[in-house]
Design a protein around this motif. Structure first.
Motif, mmCIF file in Angstrom:
data_model
loop_
_atom_site.group_PDB
_atom_site.id
_atom_site.type_symbol
_atom_site.label_atom_id
_atom_site.label_comp_id
_atom_site.label_asym_id
_atom_site.label_seq_id
_atom_site.Cartn_x
_atom_site.Cartn_y
_atom_site.Cartn_z
ATOM 1 N N GLY A 292 13.330 38.206 3.387
ATOM 2 C CA GLY A 292 12.836 37.001 4.547
ATOM 3 C C GLY A 292 11.590 35.930 3.502
ATOM 4 O O GLY A 292 11.362 35.445 4.393
ATOM 5 N N ARG A 293 12.078 36.181 2.158
ATOM 6 C CA ARG A 293 11.206 35.141 1.342
ATOM 7 C C ARG A 293 12.377 34.457 0.238
ATOM 8 O O ARG A 293 13.268 35.115 0.094
ATOM 9 N N VAL A 294 11.816 33.175 -0.260
ATOM 10 C CA VAL A 294 12.421 32.916 -0.941
ATOM 11 C C VAL A 294 11.866 33.190 -2.231
ATOM 12 O O VAL A 294 10.403 32.448 -2.852
ATOM 13 N N VAL A 295 12.191 33.423 -2.786
ATOM 14 C CA VAL A 295 12.351 33.946 -4.837
ATOM 15 C C VAL A 295 12.933 33.174 -5.432
ATOM 16 O O VAL A 295 11.850 33.494 -6.898
ATOM 17 N N ALA A 296 13.269 32.316 -5.589
ATOM 18 C CA ALA A 296 14.183 31.459 -6.622
ATOM 19 C C ALA A 296 14.593 30.126 -6.099
ATOM 20 O O ALA A 296 15.116 30.624 -4.910
ATOM 21 N N ASP A 297 14.322 28.770 -6.504
ATOM 22 C CA ASP A 297 14.882 27.835 -5.772
ATOM 23 C C ASP A 297 14.883 26.503 -6.855
ATOM 24 O O ASP A 297 14.072 26.266 -7.947
ATOM 25 N N GLY A 298 16.558 26.398 -7.407
ATOM 26 C CA GLY A 298 16.395 25.389 -8.075
ATOM 27 C C GLY A 298 18.062 24.665 -8.322
ATOM 28 O O GLY A 298 18.469 25.690 -7.398
ATOM 29 N N PRO A 299 18.514 24.159 -9.439
ATOM 30 C CA PRO A 299 19.373 23.653 -9.621
ATOM 31 C C PRO A 299 20.310 24.813 -10.672
ATOM 32 O O PRO A 299 19.442 25.971 -10.785
ATOM 33 N N ALA A 300 21.779 25.165 -9.986
ATOM 34 C CA ALA A 300 22.461 26.061 -10.372
ATOM 35 C C ALA A 300 22.124 26.738 -11.184
ATOM 36 O O ALA A 300 21.990 27.777 -11.832
ATOM 37 N N LYS A 301 22.393 25.295 -12.344
ATOM 38 C CA LYS A 301 22.313 26.200 -14.359
ATOM 39 C C LYS A 301 21.327 26.727 -14.439
ATOM 40 O O LYS A 301 21.294 27.899 -15.320
#
Lengths: 248, 279, 271
Positions: free
Chosen positions: C211-220
């Motif tokens: 239920g949380r966002v643990v990572a967020d960014g470009p796929a690479k």
């Protein structure tokens, strides 16, 4: 629908009453049902209902039984009104109304404390054909699955602009079509898959299928069953006569 | 040979084309065979012809022969077949019938009329093999997808089949759960010596454990070989088989003169070989 | 475009499905939401169109709080294709199926006609126009659900587990469709655990766990996070594993064959 699911569908519980042999639970239900039928005065019905409430409290299902009672009240008021219009007799009309409540809760007591598994056992005990028992088992087993299907279908159609609670009754009924068709189609597909899986696991292969779990009445079951019968006979005796015509 | 298919043809009533067309296959005991091919290539039909649903449940134009453990599927009853061939269907939900896990695992044995003590032993054995002891008394709706998959497989194992068919077993699982499931299959082969025939689109998961890969197209067998032969070859691409990205890179590394890439390795291994090359 | 601000959602059963999600999706972005089953991906998506309302926090679409509007109004902007086409196909014919939403949204007769033809053409379904949707294959049904959505031209398209049950060719077509949508300026959100499918698309990746966002960014960069991915039970793309294994040795920097390296870094697999 809602009151049905509240009053007649099992939810897990683990009281001493839950753990009784389902046959004993059925016996208790039938006997309270019967007592309600032979009762001739409102206070007698009151005693039966009080008895059911005490058992329900012991079985930790008092709230659910109470809710069933409250929801039955509308229907029972209807019975009262109709009876009163015809008979103009306050006492017998209220007796009928109260008796209806007692009958519903005595049945409800059995269903809310008996697992589907135990229900199946009781059905087998009555020597119902295996296909009938299995059809019942699958129906109950897939109720939650189909409810989930229905919710997902509703989400999908709402996302396509379907507004379920808009318009007049006719329009609303028509709004159900996009929900019902996928639901039926899915159920048909599912039943096909079930049939394949049943075949693959030898359903119907043996004339005498066996059962993993052995059911034997424990001592406590026998004692409770005996007590239930004794209480019933006492009640019947105190209501004067088993032979008197039912009701007034 | 646990499974022998000789020139099998099957056409559904009113279908214009054969679903399975002159198909032959021999599978020795304890092999893990992956059956791949585009949707609608006849895989599902073939699987049903192996466990007897065809021709016992679905009729059609049938010719050729399928034998499991030496006896003809056509001449055997579903009762015999259910004990010889286990079938794990794609959606585990639709093959769990009973209200508790334990009783569902016993479902097939109850149907066969196996005595209670023997049944108890076999149910416990299946529960042990799949490590689902903690789930034994649960209801189906209390299980996650991965758990349902294991319960359904336990129900299949309890019948002690020689041949186990898995129809896209990981399609509903997330990747980590799917990997766990593949490991489980590899262990089961070791523990019970069963033969597995697996239909799967996600070949990357199975490359490590499969002994053999068979590719179907329009009802025919078009490729049959070790996973590396099939995936490193040039033909599989054309049959709607998803070639794992790593296999593509390995192919290139091999072309680039990287010795030793004659079978499929996982990424770590390729790196190690590359390392040795460079020294 | 879509803003989640500290969104929590507690199921009626008491399960906390979302637990403080803050996430902004800008117009024109391609975003992948990944995580194991039960991480809250689908629950999050349902908040975007108001199918679910947050227990706490706010979800806004173009600045409008989802609590203040209807799912029908939100769906006009955000088209969601759910996982199972069988949960929505119901019409007598394929063309009726596509027209259904357009009529709900009050499109004119001529517009419906035109959009239906356009959508069916786009997804190669024109020949089935008058057939029942139920006779279509799995891949065709999937494409039909996409045609149904694109026909009303929403600004955002959300795909929930589009690759489940699809074979290699069908996945390839899906990948092409997503690229096409991105290139025409649509915002595309793909909820999927099929990392191998997502990797060549090189989306922005949002990793969810419990239920949380643990990572967020470009796929690479997100796909290189190793441990963080592991703990969210997300498998890293095989090419990344290969790249890491080759590149991370201190004694020997990565010098794979030029071509192979370009693919790995470019995110696409060779054909």
């Amino acid at each position: 629908m809602m009151w049905l699911s509240g009053g007649f569908i099992f939810r897990s519980g683990n009281s001493r009453f839950h753990r009784l042999d389902p046959r004993v639970k059925l016996l208790i239900s039938i006997l309270t049902f019967a007592t309600a039928l032979i009762a001739r005065y409102i206070y007698e019905i009151g005693l039966v209902v009080a008895f059911i409430l005490v058992v329900a409290a012991a079985a930790t299902v008092l709230t659910r039984i109470a809710r069933t009672m409250a929801l039955t009240a509308t229907f029972s008021a209807f019975i009262f009104v109709v009876n009163f219009l015809f008979t103009r007799n306050l006492e017998s009309s209220s007796l009928y109304a109260f008796r209806f409540v007692a009958i519903v809760v005595s049945t409800s007591l059995f269903f809310v404390t008996t697992t589907p598994d135990e229900l199946e056992r009781v059905m087998k005990m009555f020597r119902l054909p295996r296909d009938v028992v299995f059809a019942f088992v699958t129906a109950v087993r897939f109720v939650p699955v189909m409810m989930l299907d229905a919710l997902q279908i509703m989400d999908a159609q709402k996302s396509r602009g379907l507004e379920l609670d808009k318009g007049n009754i006719l329009r609303r009924a028509r709004n159900m079509i996009p929900i019902l068709i996928p639901l039926v189609v899915n159920a048909v597909v599912r039943s096909g898959e079930l049939a394949e899986a049943m075949e693959s696991r030898a359903y119907g292969a043996s004339e005498r299928p066996t059962s993993l779990v052995e059911y034997r009445a424990k001592r406590v079951d026998k004692v409770v069953a005996l007590a239930a019968v004794v209480v019933f006979l006492l009640a019947a005796y105190s209501f004067y006569s088993l032979l008197a015509p039912i009701a007034l | 040979m646990i499974l022998e298919i000789d020139g099998l043809n099957f056409r559904y009533p009113d279908a214009p084309k054969k679903a399975v067309d002159s198909f032959s296959l021999q599978v020795p005991e304890s092999e893990i065979v992956v059956l791949a091919g585009a949707s609608g290539c006849g895989k599902s039909t073939l699987l049903r012809a192996i466990n007897g649903l065809i021709p016992h449940m679905y009729a059609g134009d049938y010719s050729g022969d399928v034998r499991v453990g030496g006896s003809s599927v056509k001449a055997s009853s579903m009762r015999e077949l259910a004990q010889r061939v286990g079938f794990l269907f794609q959606n585990p939900e639709n093959q769990i019938f009973m209200f508790t896990v334990e009783r569902d695992i016993a479902f097939g044995l109850e149907n066969l009329g196996v005595p209670r003590q023997e049944m108890r032993r076999r149910v416990d054995e299946a529960i042990g093999l799949l490590g689902i002891g903690s789930l034994a008394q649960r209801a189906p709706y209390e299980l996650s997808d991965g758990q349902k998959q294991r319960v359904a497989l336990a129900g299949v194992l309890a019948m002690r089949p020689k041949l186990i068919i898995l129809d896209e077993p990981t399609s509903l699982l997330d990747p980590k759960t799917a990997l766990d499931f593949v490991d489980l299959v590899a262990n089961l082969r070791k523990d019970v010596g069963a033969t597995f025939l697996i239909v799967e689109h996600r070949l990357d998961l199975l490359v490590k454990v499969a002994d053999r890969m068979v590719v179907m197209s329009s009802g025919r067998k078009v490729l049959d070989g070790s996973p590396s032969e099939v995936l490193m070859g040039d033909e599989a691409d054309g049959f709607g088989v998803s070639i794992p990205a790593v296999s593509r890179v390995q192919k290139l590394l091999a072309k680039d003169g990287l010795a030793g890439v004659d079978r499929l390795y996982d990424a770590e291994e390729v790196a190690a070989i590359r390392q040795r090359e460079r020294r | 475009m879509i803003e989640f601000r500290d969104v929590a959602y507690v199921h009626p059963t008491g399960v906390r499905a979302l637990d403080g999600v803050t996430l902004g999706i800008r117009g024109g972005e391609t975003v992948a939401i990944v995580g194991e089953n039960g991480a809250g991906k689908t629950t999050l998506v349902k908040h975007a169109t108001g199918l679910l309302k947050p227990t706490s926090g706010t979800v806004t679409v173009d600045g409008v709080d989802t609590r203040d509007t209807s799912t029908a109004a939100l769906s006009r902007k955000i088209g969601v294709a759910f996982q199972n086409p069988d949960h929505q196909l119901f019409s007598e014919s394929v063309e009726e199926e596509v027209a259904f939403a357009l009529r709900n949204f009050g499109f004119s007769r001529e517009l419906v006609e035109g959009r239906v033809s356009w959508g069916l053409e786009l997804f190669g379904l024109a020949e089935y126009r008058r057939s029942s949707p139920l006779i279509l294959s799995g891949g065709e049904k999937k494409r039909l659900t996409l045609a149904c959505i694109l026909a009303w031209d929403p600004a955002v398209v959300i795909l929930d587990e589009p690759t489940v049950g699809q074979d290699a060719l069908q996945k390839e077509k899906l990948g092409e469709t997503i690229r096409m949508l991105s290139s025409t300026g649509k915002t595309v959100v793909v909820v999927s655990h099929d990392i191998e499918f997502l990797w060549p698309l090189q989306p922005r990746v949002v990793v969810m766990k419990a239920g949380r966002v643990v990572a967020d960014g470009p796929a690479k960069s997100v796909m290189m996070m190793g441990q963080a991915l592991d703990s969210a039970r997300v498998a890293e793309p095989h090419l990344v594993t290969l790249y890491r294994a080759l590149a991370q040795r201190p004694d020997s920097p990565f010098v794979g064959p030029h071509e192979a390296r370009a693919w790995i870094e470019g995110g696409s697999a060779p054909h």
